[in-house]
Design a protein around this motif. Structure first.
Motif, PDB file in Angstrom:
ATOM      1  N   GLY A  21      -0.401 -17.442 -32.369  1.00 20.64           N
ATOM      2  CA  GLY A  21      -1.591 -18.267 -32.373  1.00 20.64           C
ATOM      3  C   GLY A  21      -2.574 -17.821 -31.313  1.00 20.64           C
ATOM      4  O   GLY A  21      -2.467 -16.727 -30.757  1.00 20.64           O
ATOM      5  N   PHE A  22      -3.533 -18.696 -30.986  1.00 19.84           N
ATOM      6  CA  PHE A  22      -4.523 -18.345 -29.977  1.00 19.84           C
ATOM      7  C   PHE A  22      -5.074 -19.606 -29.322  1.00 19.84           C
ATOM      8  O   PHE A  22      -4.958 -20.716 -29.853  1.00 19.84           O
ATOM      9  N   LEU A  23      -5.680 -19.418 -28.164  1.00 24.40           N
ATOM     10  CA  LEU A  23      -6.362 -20.480 -27.433  1.00 24.40           C
ATOM     11  C   LEU A  23      -7.781 -20.012 -27.138  1.00 24.40           C
ATOM     12  O   LEU A  23      -7.984 -18.893 -26.646  1.00 24.40           O
ATOM     13  N   THR A  30     -13.901 -18.091 -24.728  1.00 23.47           N
ATOM     14  CA  THR A  30     -13.065 -16.889 -24.681  1.00 23.47           C
ATOM     15  C   THR A  30     -11.751 -17.159 -25.397  1.00 23.47           C
ATOM     16  O   THR A  30     -11.062 -18.144 -25.094  1.00 23.47           O
ATOM     17  N   THR A  31     -11.406 -16.287 -26.342  1.00 25.32           N
ATOM     18  CA  THR A  31     -10.198 -16.455 -27.148  1.00 25.32           C
ATOM     19  C   THR A  31      -9.142 -15.438 -26.739  1.00 25.32           C
ATOM     20  O   THR A  31      -9.443 -14.252 -26.562  1.00 25.32           O
ATOM     21  N   GLU A  52       2.741 -27.406 -25.558  1.00 24.17           N
ATOM     22  CA  GLU A  52       2.373 -26.705 -24.332  1.00 24.17           C
ATOM     23  C   GLU A  52       2.282 -25.216 -24.656  1.00 24.17           C
ATOM     24  O   GLU A  52       3.242 -24.640 -25.194  1.00 24.17           O
ATOM     25  N   ILE A  53       1.168 -24.591 -24.354  1.00 26.24           N
ATOM     26  CA  ILE A  53       0.948 -23.194 -24.714  1.00 26.24           C
ATOM     27  C   ILE A  53       0.409 -22.408 -23.526  1.00 26.24           C
ATOM     28  O   ILE A  53      -0.256 -22.956 -22.645  1.00 26.24           O
ATOM     29  N   ARG A 110      -3.788 -18.553 -19.127  1.00 24.28           N
ATOM     30  CA  ARG A 110      -4.301 -19.919 -19.221  1.00 24.28           C
ATOM     31  C   ARG A 110      -3.283 -20.800 -19.942  1.00 24.28           C
ATOM     32  O   ARG A 110      -2.610 -20.350 -20.872  1.00 24.28           O
ATOM     33  N   THR A 111      -3.187 -22.038 -19.535  1.00 27.53           N
ATOM     34  CA  THR A 111      -2.262 -22.974 -20.166  1.00 27.53           C
ATOM     35  C   THR A 111      -3.019 -24.163 -20.730  1.00 27.53           C
ATOM     36  O   THR A 111      -4.139 -24.468 -20.310  1.00 27.53           O
TER      37      THR A 111
END
Length: 311
Positions: free
Chosen positions: A215-217, A222-223, A247-248, A254-255
């Motif tokens: 996945g992604f955040l 900013t990805t 929780e990622i 970055r969290t």
């Protein structure tokens, strides 16, 4: 991605395997009404078979026979000259590419259900092949799978009632041999607060605590790809989690801790020996930031049957 392959068209080098699959999916919703919908279809070109169409649901019905609308047609021939995102299907679904990898028009008009939507990308497509391999156990040979964030606007009319659609969305698409009889238990979910704040994750596991496999955040525009994480159900409903926490951590270090709530559910049985519970998702990103998205909870049919029959 687009520099090497044209992801909006059929794979130019497909095999002759009868289970070769080309899929396309767009989400849409009216969150303030707890209404969720999708346009989902896939091709089995070596069988000349097209499956799919629009589905719309809300909290009043979770099955094909009591949801707001369902025409996921399973027996259609592929129209001559069809392309993945340029097709007029026999059940009236009409999809057109207005700008490759960026803008699409989705229309439908049958049985009192009319749809005219425009989908516009808000980010570049991102390739996440490994997650499908985790879910199905199949190889990466000749496979492609991407997700792309966007926004959808337009109108849906159901039995004379007009619904205005203006929401964030996601689309995905894939190609490759797809046999779904051996799908494992997992979840696929995402939510968008804004173009600059969103996430997408897939988790796998047989227990309420599932590990993130991809996945992604996106934060502050900013990805970055997810590198680890886990999801824990905090309240389980009869069909799917009512609430869970995830929780990622991404590749930039970055969290994020996100609490998500499901608002309506659809029992989608479009795959053999696999049950998907598809839900509208409301997500709390923390610090007063909230967004909407989608949850697809999937597992082998026998496990789902045992779960619901023992409640």
């Amino acid at each position: 991605m687009s520099a090497t392959i044209d992801i909006d068209r059929f794979c130019p080098t497909r095999s002759d395997d009868p289970y070769w699959n080309e899929s396309a999916w767009f989400s849409f919703s009216v969150p303030e009404r707890a209404i969720h919908g999708m346009v989902y279809y896939f091709f089995r070109p070596n069988m000349n078979l097209l499956m799919g169409g629009p589905i719309l649901w809300d909290p009043t019905g979770s099955c094909t026979w009591d949801c707001l609308y369902h025409d996921w047609h399973q027996l259609q021939a592929i129209p001559p000259g069809a392309e993945k995102f340029d097709i007029a299907a026999p059940n009236s679904l009409d999809v057109r590419t207005l700008e490759p990898e960026n803008k699409y028009r989705l229309r439908y008009d049958t049985n009192g259900f009319k749809m005219d939507l425009r989908w516009t990308a808000t980010a570049e497509p991102r390739h996440w092949l490994g997650m499908e391999i985790e879910a199905t156990g199949q190889t990466a040979d000749s496979r492609m799978h991407f997700e792309q964030m966007g926004r959808v606007t337009g109108k849906v009319e159901l039995n004379g009632e007009m619904l205005e659609v203006d929401c964030f969305s996601m689309r995905d698409s894939s190609w490759g041999v797809r046999k779904l009889d051996t799908v494992k238990r997992g979840s696929y979910f995402w939510a968008v607060a804004s173009e600059r704040e969103n996430f997408f994750a897939q988790c796998m596991g047989d227990n309420p605590d599932q590990r993130v496999v991809g996945g992604f955040l996106t934060r502050d525009g900013t990805t970055s790809a997810l590198v680890r994480g886990n999801r824990v159900n905090t309240k389980m409903g009869k069909l799917t989690p009512d609430c869970f926490k995830v929780e990622i951590t991404d590749a930039l270090g970055r969290t994020a801790e996100i609490t998500a709530y499901t608002r309506c559910h659809l029992l989608f049985a479009g795959y053999p020996r696999c049950q998907v519970v598809w839900s509208l998702l409301e997500a709390d990103f923390g610090n007063g930031v909230k967004g909407w998205g989608d949850l697809q909870e999937f597992q082998p049919m026998e496990g789902f049957r045992r779960m619901v029959r023992t409640k």
